[in-house]
Write a protein that holds these residues in place. Sequence first.
Motif, PDB file in Angstrom:
ATOM      1  N   ILE A 167      54.360 -40.196  -8.620  1.00 48.67           N
ATOM      2  CA  ILE A 167      55.757 -39.776  -8.794  1.00 48.67           C
ATOM      3  C   ILE A 167      56.710 -40.923  -8.430  1.00 48.67           C
ATOM      4  O   ILE A 167      57.743 -41.120  -9.079  1.00 48.67           O
ATOM      5  CB  ILE A 167      56.037 -38.487  -7.984  1.00 48.67           C
ATOM      6  N   GLU A 168      56.332 -41.706  -7.436  1.00 51.52           N
ATOM      7  CA  GLU A 168      57.179 -42.876  -7.116  1.00 51.52           C
ATOM      8  C   GLU A 168      57.185 -43.858  -8.291  1.00 51.52           C
ATOM      9  O   GLU A 168      58.243 -44.358  -8.697  1.00 51.52           O
ATOM     10  CB  GLU A 168      56.683 -43.565  -5.841  1.00 51.52           C
ATOM     11  N   ASP A 169      56.015 -44.108  -8.875  1.00 51.30           N
ATOM     12  CA  ASP A 169      55.928 -45.029 -10.024  1.00 51.30           C
ATOM     13  C   ASP A 169      56.769 -44.504 -11.192  1.00 51.30           C
ATOM     14  O   ASP A 169      57.482 -45.261 -11.852  1.00 51.30           O
ATOM     15  CB  ASP A 169      54.471 -45.200 -10.486  1.00 51.30           C
ATOM     16  N   LEU A 170      56.666 -43.198 -11.440  1.00 52.51           N
ATOM     17  CA  LEU A 170      57.411 -42.595 -12.550  1.00 52.51           C
ATOM     18  C   LEU A 170      58.925 -42.708 -12.318  1.00 52.51           C
ATOM     19  O   LEU A 170      59.690 -42.988 -13.240  1.00 52.51           O
ATOM     20  CB  LEU A 170      57.009 -41.126 -12.705  1.00 52.51           C
ATOM     21  N   THR A 171      59.338 -42.489 -11.075  1.00 55.92           N
ATOM     22  CA  THR A 171      60.765 -42.556 -10.748  1.00 55.92           C
ATOM     23  C   THR A 171      61.310 -43.956 -11.075  1.00 55.92           C
ATOM     24  O   THR A 171      62.402 -44.098 -11.646  1.00 55.92           O
ATOM     25  CB  THR A 171      60.975 -42.210  -9.256  1.00 55.92           C
ATOM     26  N   LYS A 172      60.525 -44.976 -10.758  1.00 63.03           N
ATOM     27  CA  LYS A 172      60.951 -46.355 -11.072  1.00 63.03           C
ATOM     28  C   LYS A 172      60.966 -46.577 -12.582  1.00 63.03           C
ATOM     29  O   LYS A 172      61.862 -47.226 -13.110  1.00 63.03           O
ATOM     30  CB  LYS A 172      60.023 -47.361 -10.393  1.00 63.03           C
ATOM     31  N   LYS A 173      59.978 -45.996 -13.258  1.00 62.50           N
ATOM     32  CA  LYS A 173      59.891 -46.159 -14.720  1.00 62.50           C
ATOM     33  C   LYS A 173      61.111 -45.571 -15.435  1.00 62.50           C
ATOM     34  O   LYS A 173      61.556 -46.095 -16.456  1.00 62.50           O
ATOM     35  CB  LYS A 173      58.603 -45.478 -15.219  1.00 62.50           C
ATOM     36  N   ILE A 174      61.661 -44.489 -14.897  1.00 56.05           N
ATOM     37  CA  ILE A 174      62.843 -43.892 -15.536  1.00 56.05           C
ATOM     38  C   ILE A 174      64.128 -44.503 -14.975  1.00 56.05           C
ATOM     39  O   ILE A 174      65.213 -43.938 -15.125  1.00 56.05           O
ATOM     40  CB  ILE A 174      62.855 -42.341 -15.430  1.00 56.05           C
ATOM     41  N   ASN A 175      63.983 -45.645 -14.293  1.00 54.16           N
ATOM     42  CA  ASN A 175      65.162 -46.393 -13.829  1.00 54.16           C
ATOM     43  C   ASN A 175      65.952 -45.757 -12.704  1.00 54.16           C
ATOM     44  O   ASN A 175      67.169 -45.910 -12.638  1.00 54.16           O
ATOM     45  CB  ASN A 175      66.115 -46.594 -15.011  1.00 54.16           C
ATOM     46  N   LYS A 176      65.252 -44.991 -11.876  1.00 56.49           N
ATOM     47  CA  LYS A 176      65.913 -44.371 -10.717  1.00 56.49           C
ATOM     48  C   LYS A 176      65.325 -44.987  -9.447  1.00 56.49           C
ATOM     49  O   LYS A 176      64.261 -45.613  -9.480  1.00 56.49           O
ATOM     50  CB  LYS A 176      65.668 -42.853 -10.696  1.00 56.49           C
ATOM     51  N   SER A 177      66.022 -44.782  -8.337  1.00 58.23           N
ATOM     52  CA  SER A 177      65.554 -45.319  -7.057  1.00 58.23           C
ATOM     53  C   SER A 177      64.961 -44.203  -6.200  1.00 58.23           C
ATOM     54  O   SER A 177      65.664 -43.257  -5.835  1.00 58.23           O
ATOM     55  CB  SER A 177      66.719 -45.957  -6.298  1.00 58.23           C
ATOM     56  N   PRO A 178      63.654 -44.308  -5.891  1.00 57.24           N
ATOM     57  CA  PRO A 178      63.009 -43.269  -5.078  1.00 57.24           C
ATOM     58  C   PRO A 178      63.246 -43.463  -3.588  1.00 57.24           C
ATOM     59  O   PRO A 178      63.322 -44.588  -3.103  1.00 57.24           O
ATOM     60  CB  PRO A 178      61.519 -43.471  -5.387  1.00 57.24           C
ATOM     61  N   VAL A 179      63.369 -42.348  -2.863  1.00 57.86           N
ATOM     62  CA  VAL A 179      63.365 -42.394  -1.399  1.00 57.86           C
ATOM     63  C   VAL A 179      62.367 -41.335  -0.928  1.00 57.86           C
ATOM     64  O   VAL A 179      62.420 -40.191  -1.381  1.00 57.86           O
ATOM     65  CB  VAL A 179      64.769 -42.109  -0.805  1.00 57.86           C
ATOM     66  N   GLU A 180      61.449 -41.755  -0.046  1.00 57.01           N
ATOM     67  CA  GLU A 180      60.396 -40.845   0.429  1.00 57.01           C
ATOM     68  C   GLU A 180      60.899 -40.017   1.607  1.00 57.01           C
ATOM     69  O   GLU A 180      61.423 -40.568   2.579  1.00 57.01           O
ATOM     70  CB  GLU A 180      59.185 -41.689   0.856  1.00 57.01           C
ATOM     71  N   VAL A 181      60.734 -38.699   1.505  1.00 56.78           N
ATOM     72  CA  VAL A 181      61.284 -37.796   2.510  1.00 56.78           C
ATOM     73  C   VAL A 181      60.229 -36.745   2.876  1.00 56.78           C
ATOM     74  O   VAL A 181      59.518 -36.259   2.003  1.00 56.78           O
ATOM     75  CB  VAL A 181      62.546 -37.104   1.914  1.00 56.78           C
TER      76      VAL A 181
END
Length: 283
Positions: A167-181
């Motif tokens: 899900i972190e990889d996918l978030t980057k692929k769609i050009n968004k910035s992930p934050v783990e919570v």
Amino acid sequence: MSINKVMVIGAGQMGAGIAQVFAQAGLSVIINDLDQGALDKGIAGIKKRLERAVGKDKISETEKNETLDRLAGTTDMNDASDCDLVVEAVVENMDVKTKVFKRLDEIMPEHAILASNTSSLPITEIAAATNRPSQVIGMHFMNPVPVMKLVEIIRAIQTSDDTYQAIEDLTKKINKSPVEVEDFPGFVSNRILMPMINEAIYTVHEGVASPEDVDTVMKLGMNHPMGPLTLADFIGLDTCLYIMEVLHEGFGDSKYRPCPLLRKYVKAGWLGKKSGRGFYSYE
Ligand code: NAI
């Protein structure tokens, strides 16, 4: 694991935005809603936003058409049977969400990940309703989805590292910035934002300042792009009250008690922008 085909459940303001950003990033997307009218409205909204982006030279006509070609709508959840991921964005109600997740758990292939866009409900409890809790995760987008960069990724206590990484990889692929919570009431975003909004409502309730003046203080004094009461109207006062109740119950701390004025507005049906009246009038 590679994620190529996604179903988004719920074609409301969040679901339609989520489907749009996935399709724009090259994924194949099916958007599902119970209600054909809501589905049509969601897809029409996506088309309108893409056309506006072409008008502003942000994307080409070809990009717009290719994005729309990657997008399909359905009222049948069984169409998720060959998807690698589902992102659920239905109403903020635990019973509805657990029913949806149980059903998806039966339909989806073994490898598929089940994500929820919930703004406050415990992912751990949603995960426990399935037979694949290690493949359940929170993917919390911000509103409006095509504009806002952040995705809060919420780990249930059962979520595996592989699921998180996918899900972190996918978030980057769609050009968004992930934050783990970690999975705690309100996550990070609403644990900080909602008490600020609630305090702004107390400030009005106690007659310290008018809604306009409270918003001006936070805009001009703190450089917030939008005052907290304007933002509350935009989010929906019912949603704000609901999240404060989740914080209050989840932490058992009186500092999270919802302001009586917020309760009164919600009882009056003054829900903010969507109902035409909240702290401001939208008639
Ligand atoms: P919305 O009310 O605009 O859309 C919800 C959609 O889900 C409706 O079209 C409804 O017909 C559909 N639906 C309801 N039950 C369904 C089911 N069983 N199967 C398929 N479709 C179903 O709601 P919105 O604002 O898009 O919120 C959706 C979720 O996103 C909620 O969990 C909310 O907490 C979360 N969220 C909302 C944000 C916001 O600013 N509104 C921000 C971040 C998260």
